[in-house]
Design a protein around this motif. Structure first.
Motif, PDB file in Angstrom:
ATOM      1  N   VAL A  14     -22.488 -16.323  11.305  1.00 38.33           N
ATOM      2  CA  VAL A  14     -22.992 -17.211  12.350  1.00 38.33           C
ATOM      3  C   VAL A  14     -22.001 -18.357  12.531  1.00 38.33           C
ATOM      4  O   VAL A  14     -21.565 -18.960  11.553  1.00 38.33           O
ATOM      5  N   ILE A  16     -21.770 -22.018  14.169  1.00 35.56           N
ATOM      6  CA  ILE A  16     -22.561 -23.123  14.701  1.00 35.56           C
ATOM      7  C   ILE A  16     -21.580 -24.175  15.205  1.00 35.56           C
ATOM      8  O   ILE A  16     -20.719 -24.635  14.456  1.00 35.56           O
ATOM      9  N   ALA A  18     -21.471 -27.888  16.902  1.00 37.19           N
ATOM     10  CA  ALA A  18     -22.285 -29.077  17.143  1.00 37.19           C
ATOM     11  C   ALA A  18     -21.433 -30.175  17.759  1.00 37.19           C
ATOM     12  O   ALA A  18     -20.222 -30.235  17.539  1.00 37.19           O
ATOM     13  N   THR A  25     -29.890 -32.908  19.707  1.00 40.30           N
ATOM     14  CA  THR A  25     -29.805 -32.064  18.511  1.00 40.30           C
ATOM     15  C   THR A  25     -28.699 -32.647  17.645  1.00 40.30           C
ATOM     16  O   THR A  25     -27.545 -32.206  17.711  1.00 40.30           O
ATOM     17  N   SER A  30     -27.550 -29.439  12.591  1.00 41.11           N
ATOM     18  CA  SER A  30     -26.649 -28.285  12.510  1.00 41.11           C
ATOM     19  C   SER A  30     -26.096 -28.136  11.104  1.00 41.11           C
ATOM     20  O   SER A  30     -25.946 -27.022  10.601  1.00 41.11           O
ATOM     21  N   MET A  33     -28.839 -26.589   9.079  1.00 41.32           N
ATOM     22  CA  MET A  33     -28.960 -25.177   9.415  1.00 41.32           C
ATOM     23  C   MET A  33     -27.851 -24.371   8.745  1.00 41.32           C
ATOM     24  O   MET A  33     -28.108 -23.322   8.152  1.00 41.32           O
ATOM     25  N   ALA A  34     -26.635 -24.867   8.815  1.00 44.07           N
ATOM     26  CA  ALA A  34     -25.503 -24.173   8.209  1.00 44.07           C
ATOM     27  C   ALA A  34     -25.682 -24.038   6.694  1.00 44.07           C
ATOM     28  O   ALA A  34     -25.319 -23.018   6.115  1.00 44.07           O
ATOM     29  N   ALA A  40     -22.666 -18.870   7.277  1.00 46.82           N
ATOM     30  CA  ALA A  40     -22.460 -19.714   8.453  1.00 46.82           C
ATOM     31  C   ALA A  40     -21.146 -20.483   8.366  1.00 46.82           C
ATOM     32  O   ALA A  40     -20.686 -20.836   7.287  1.00 46.82           O
ATOM     33  N   LEU A  42     -19.687 -23.926  10.269  1.00 51.22           N
ATOM     34  CA  LEU A  42     -20.040 -25.056  11.115  1.00 51.22           C
ATOM     35  C   LEU A  42     -18.785 -25.733  11.636  1.00 51.22           C
ATOM     36  O   LEU A  42     -17.864 -26.017  10.870  1.00 51.22           O
TER      37      LEU A  42
END
Length: 85
Positions: A14, A16, A18, A25, A30, A33-34, A40, A42
């Motif tokens: 994934v 991400i 930001a 947000t 973020s 989430m990462a 992930a 970021l």
């Protein structure tokens, strides 16, 4: 509604992206989430806001392109996107 409890179940890579100055947000969400996603990456765009892909089109496109190319070079990382020649 939050999917936070399910993030650790996602094993696909994934990306991400930001915006550092996103007020809707915030980048910290973020980052959280990462941290919960096992695979992930970021990227935080300096000076980016909630419309970072519009404000920083070239940078976002380069990040996405590089990320996809890296995954494709890894072969099986995204089998459904692998080049079939």
């Amino acid at each position: 509604h939050s999917a936070r409890a399910h993030l650790a179940e996602l094993t696909d890579p994934v990306l991400i992206i930001a915006g550092e100055r996103d007020k809707f947000t915030p980048a910290r969400l973020s980052e959280e989430m990462a941290a919960l996603l096992p695979n992930a990456q970021l990227e935080v765009i300096k000076e980016g806001t909630h419309v970072t892909p519009i404000e920083h089109t070239i940078e976002v496109n380069l990040l996405v392109r590089r990320w996809l190319c890296e995954r494709l070079e890894q072969g099986s990382a995204l089998p459904h996107l692998s080049h079939q020649g």
